[in-house]
Design a protein around this motif. Structure first.
Motif, PDB file in Angstrom:
ATOM      1  N   VAL A  66      44.864   9.670  51.749  1.00  0.00           N
ATOM      2  CA  VAL A  66      45.927   9.397  52.232  1.00  0.00           C
ATOM      3  C   VAL A  66      47.048   9.250  51.220  1.00  0.00           C
ATOM      4  N   PHE A  67      46.636   8.781  50.098  1.00  0.00           N
ATOM      5  CA  PHE A  67      47.588   8.574  48.836  1.00  0.00           C
ATOM      6  C   PHE A  67      48.143   9.797  48.396  1.00  0.00           C
ATOM      7  N   ILE A  68      47.196  10.535  48.045  1.00  0.00           N
ATOM      8  CA  ILE A  68      47.358  12.157  47.729  1.00  0.00           C
ATOM      9  C   ILE A  68      48.475  12.928  48.678  1.00  0.00           C
ATOM     10  N   THR A  69      48.186  12.697  49.910  1.00  0.00           N
ATOM     11  CA  THR A  69      48.774  13.520  50.973  1.00  0.00           C
ATOM     12  C   THR A  69      50.275  12.962  50.990  1.00  0.00           C
ATOM     13  N   LEU A  70      50.471  11.729  50.824  1.00  0.00           N
ATOM     14  CA  LEU A  70      51.563  10.934  50.997  1.00  0.00           C
ATOM     15  C   LEU A  70      52.393  11.239  49.460  1.00  0.00           C
ATOM     16  N   SER A 129      56.156  24.151  48.683  1.00  0.00           N
ATOM     17  CA  SER A 129      55.638  25.386  48.366  1.00  0.00           C
ATOM     18  C   SER A 129      54.656  24.713  46.972  1.00  0.00           C
ATOM     19  N   GLN A 130      54.959  23.617  46.642  1.00  0.00           N
ATOM     20  CA  GLN A 130      54.157  22.978  45.566  1.00  0.00           C
ATOM     21  C   GLN A 130      53.286  21.978  46.019  1.00  0.00           C
ATOM     22  N   GLN A 131      53.294  21.591  47.308  1.00  0.00           N
ATOM     23  CA  GLN A 131      52.414  20.636  47.681  1.00  0.00           C
ATOM     24  C   GLN A 131      50.889  20.788  47.525  1.00  0.00           C
ATOM     25  N   ALA A 132      50.578  22.014  47.696  1.00  0.00           N
ATOM     26  CA  ALA A 132      49.172  22.583  47.788  1.00  0.00           C
ATOM     27  C   ALA A 132      48.635  22.687  46.371  1.00  0.00           C
ATOM     28  N   LEU A 133      49.533  23.146  45.378  1.00  0.00           N
ATOM     29  CA  LEU A 133      49.280  23.164  44.151  1.00  0.00           C
ATOM     30  C   LEU A 133      48.927  21.796  43.608  1.00  0.00           C
ATOM     31  N   ALA A 134      49.778  20.742  43.888  1.00  0.00           N
ATOM     32  CA  ALA A 134      49.688  19.366  43.220  1.00  0.00           C
ATOM     33  C   ALA A 134      48.348  18.882  43.801  1.00  0.00           C
ATOM     34  N   ARG A 135      47.906  19.109  44.925  1.00  0.00           N
ATOM     35  CA  ARG A 135      46.701  18.474  45.733  1.00  0.00           C
ATOM     36  C   ARG A 135      45.475  19.051  44.779  1.00  0.00           C
ATOM     37  N   THR A 136      45.724  20.218  44.441  1.00  0.00           N
ATOM     38  CA  THR A 136      44.292  21.232  44.080  1.00  0.00           C
ATOM     39  C   THR A 136      44.328  20.831  42.636  1.00  0.00           C
ATOM     40  N   VAL A 189      29.791  14.693  43.732  1.00  0.00           N
ATOM     41  CA  VAL A 189      31.155  14.469  43.514  1.00  0.00           C
ATOM     42  C   VAL A 189      31.902  15.740  43.447  1.00  0.00           C
ATOM     43  N   VAL A 190      31.302  16.550  43.172  1.00  0.00           N
ATOM     44  CA  VAL A 190      32.071  18.080  43.172  1.00  0.00           C
ATOM     45  C   VAL A 190      32.112  18.425  44.502  1.00  0.00           C
ATOM     46  N   ILE A 191      31.184  18.091  45.514  1.00  0.00           N
ATOM     47  CA  ILE A 191      31.129  18.617  46.705  1.00  0.00           C
ATOM     48  C   ILE A 191      32.210  17.990  47.271  1.00  0.00           C
ATOM     49  N   ALA A 192      32.150  16.799  47.238  1.00  0.00           N
ATOM     50  CA  ALA A 192      33.026  15.672  47.897  1.00  0.00           C
ATOM     51  C   ALA A 192      34.651  16.043  47.565  1.00  0.00           C
ATOM     52  N   VAL A 193      35.009  16.590  46.299  1.00  0.00           N
ATOM     53  CA  VAL A 193      36.350  16.638  46.044  1.00  0.00           C
ATOM     54  C   VAL A 193      36.533  17.764  46.480  1.00  0.00           C
ATOM     55  N   VAL A 194      35.588  18.942  46.605  1.00  0.00           N
ATOM     56  CA  VAL A 194      36.187  20.538  47.175  1.00  0.00           C
ATOM     57  C   VAL A 194      36.506  20.134  48.779  1.00  0.00           C
ATOM     58  N   VAL A 222      40.067  20.628  50.686  1.00  0.00           N
ATOM     59  CA  VAL A 222      40.216  21.756  51.820  1.00  0.00           C
ATOM     60  C   VAL A 222      40.785  20.596  53.083  1.00  0.00           C
ATOM     61  N   ALA A 223      40.566  19.625  53.025  1.00  0.00           N
ATOM     62  CA  ALA A 223      40.858  18.523  54.122  1.00  0.00           C
ATOM     63  C   ALA A 223      42.390  18.017  54.067  1.00  0.00           C
ATOM     64  N   SER A 224      42.791  17.767  52.828  1.00  0.00           N
ATOM     65  CA  SER A 224      44.266  17.506  52.379  1.00  0.00           C
ATOM     66  C   SER A 224      45.162  18.299  53.008  1.00  0.00           C
ATOM     67  N   GLY A 225      45.240  19.717  53.184  1.00  0.00           N
ATOM     68  CA  GLY A 225      46.061  20.507  53.660  1.00  0.00           C
ATOM     69  C   GLY A 225      46.202  19.972  55.114  1.00  0.00           C
ATOM     70  N   PRO A 226      45.171  20.421  55.963  1.00  0.00           N
ATOM     71  CA  PRO A 226      45.541  20.045  57.304  1.00  0.00           C
ATOM     72  C   PRO A 226      45.956  18.527  57.647  1.00  0.00           C
ATOM     73  N   ILE A 227      45.508  17.606  56.747  1.00  0.00           N
ATOM     74  CA  ILE A 227      46.043  16.246  57.021  1.00  0.00           C
ATOM     75  C   ILE A 227      47.448  15.995  56.891  1.00  0.00           C
TER      76      ILE A 227
END
Length: 261
Positions: free
Chosen positions: A33-37, A45-52, A165-170, A174-179
């Motif tokens: 939630v924090f990362i999305t906000l 155009s920069q949102q996906a790059l910042a999250r990844t 941890v690696v699987i959870a972050v991946v 992926v989920a942060s974009g649709p959220i």
């Protein structure tokens, strides 16, 4: 590497990985939630790059915490006491992170109250890509402290914990974009998300002094509030559509020929 491959070759190792991955995802809801906000303040155009990139750096900090088990145990050693309550480095991290979340949440709530639909210039342009990327792993340390300690208590096997941890972050990447897209199309839910972070921040400060509320109660409360708000938004859209249709019908009647009435 040999130990890592040995863990992956046993059913017990995969059970541990799956269970810890689920644990990391449940405890990482507030982080998503924090990362999305935070990323929503950037140009689209920069949102996906910042999250990844931000979550990629967060993987490094989480793995460092997992491998520093002895260092983590020293974090809970009392440094001083305040009104009879022992304060440790762990508590100071929770206080700093909680206050940071509270300040960010209040600012987001104020901005959303002034521009609830996000149509003004305050929506983007006030933060830089570098600052967003830097804030994500820093606040992830606060969010992941308790989950890392829990993971160590549940498994204690470093390859299992690192893989989880690696699987959870991946999955989070992926989920942060649709959220993010879902919150963009439902501005009232973005307001609720900011309120949720304010609640989480105040609870982190409370945890530092031993008066925090279990996370499960917070998640359930916000889930219930989110469901209620979804129905409220849907009802409001239905009412608005009915008013629009009624207005169109009135206009058609006013412009209808006298013989058609």
């Amino acid at each position: 590497m040999a130990e890592f491959l040995h863990v992956l070759s046993t059913p017990a190792g995969w059970v541990g990985i799956l269970s810890l991955t689920l644990l990391e995802l449940v405890l990482g809801i507030d982080n998503i939630v924090f990362i999305t906000l935070l990323a929503s303040r950037l140009p689209r155009s920069q949102q996906a790059l910042a999250r990844t990139v931000g979550l990629g750096l967060a993987v490094v900090t989480r793995i460092a915490l997992l491998t520093g088990i002895a260092w983590l145990t020293r974090l809970s050693q009392p440094l001083f006491s305040v009104f009879g309550h022992a304060v440790s480095v762990h508590d100071l991290v929770l206080i700093a992170g909680g206050l940071f979340l509270m300040v960010k949440s209040v600012r987001e709530l104020s901005r959303m109250a002034a521009d609830p639909l996000g149509t003004g210039t305050a929506q983007v342009g006030q933060v830089s890509l570098a600052s967003v990327i830097l804030q994500i792993p820093l606040i992830d340390i606060v969010f992941s402290l308790d989950s890392v300690v829990t993971a160590i208590g549940v498994s204690g096997v470093v390859p299992v914990m690192v893989t989880a941890v690696v699987i959870a972050v991946v999955i989070m990447i992926v989920a942060s974009g649709p959220i993010s897209a879902f919150l963009d199309t439902h501005p009232p839910l973005k307001l609720l998300a900011a309120a949720f972070l304010l609640l989480v921040g105040s609870n982190l400060v409370g945890d530092a002094f031993g008066v925090g509320v279990p996370s499960g109660y917070l998640y359930f409360t916000m889930l219930f509030a989110g469901i209620v708000m979804l129905f409220t938004v849907r009802a409001a859209r239905t009412v608005r559509a009915q008013y629009v249709e009624q207005a169109r019908e009135d206009v058609r009647r006013e412009h209808a020929a006298p013989g058609d009435r």
